[in-house]
Design a protein around this motif. Structure first.
Motif: not given
Length: 250
Positions: A164-168, A173-174, A235-238, A246-247
């Motif tokens: 989900x993080x990769x798609x957001x 930055x990742x 770490x700043x991403x939840x 993603x927040x």
């Protein structure tokens, strides 16, 4: 490292240190102890497995015992039909299977029987379901449903959170740092070495409005590492797995 990524809100930076856990073990213990919304145990009796498949006393669960406990736990009480896993598919999300703590109220032969606590997360109701299986009798002896507790994440949850993080958009930055480190595009979670922790609102001074449901919802902080390469600090991403968003923390 992509220097431009440092200027982007929520972007990731590569670091050379490991990252601490967020204290998920305490909630795991509370999940096993809480007795809210208890469900009367039920289920069919199965013959005990051959002795070679069993541990003795307080020996760790064998592979055969783990498999048997999980099969009994899922097929009883309608969990397979009603619950949903982290991807939204039918059935609960398995979190852990462990030897049950000794019940001081038991004595004699009952005290010597081996039991397993099988813990699941139901994304349909945002609840933790713990089933205690008696491995000697094949019965589910107890079933507990708790809300507001958050055991440590499973491997499947970390994988889904990373995807989900990769798609957001907040994963830009990742992906940029991964591209700088490897020369390849980051498209799938299995390209990373993953660890992580449950996000706890009490650990930050200010919780963004899109993360206020965390605690009730299942929210994770993902720690990513390039395989055979550097850590990438996210770490700043939840990731809120319950509503699949993603927040970013301030």
């Amino acid at each position: 490292m992509a220097t431009g990524a440092l200027a982007v809100a929520g972007a990731a930076v590569a670091v050379g240190v490991s990252l601490p856990d967020d204290g998920g073990a305490a909630d795991a213990a509370r999940a096993g102890a809480a007795q809210q919304d208890a469900v009367a145990p039920e289920g069919k009796v199965e013959a005990a497995p051959a002795e070679g498949d069993k541990g003795v006393g307080r020996d760790p669960l064998t592979d055969a015992e783990i498999g048997r406990a999980e099969q009994l736990a899922v097929t009883n009480n309608g969990l397979r039909m009603d619950a949903r896993d982290v991807e939204g598919d039918r059935g609960p999300q398995h979190l852990s299977t462990n030897l049950t703590e000794i019940d001081p109220g038991l004595s004699g032969a009952a005290a010597g029987q081996r039991r397993a606590d099988v813990v699941y997360y139901d994304y349909r109701s945002d609840s933790v379901v713990t089933k205690t299986v008696n491995l000697d009798t094949g019965k589910v002896e107890d079933s507990r449903t708790d809300q507001g507790v958050q055991p440590p994440p499973s491997r499947g949850e970390l994988t889904e959170a990373a995807q989900l993080l990769i798609a957001d958009r907040l994963g830009a930055g990742l992906k940029a740092d991964y591209k700088d480190a490897t020369g390849h595009a980051l498209t799938k979670a299995d390209q990373l070495q993953l660890s992580g922790m449950v996000f706890r609102k009490a650990t930050v001074a200010k919780v963004p409005s899109d993360l206020t449901a965390c605690g009730k919802h299942r929210c994770l902080r993902v720690v990513a590492k390039v395989k055979n390469g550097p850590w990438i600090d996210t770490r700043a991403l939840v990731v809120d797995l319950s509503d699949r968003t993603v927040g970013r923390l301030s």
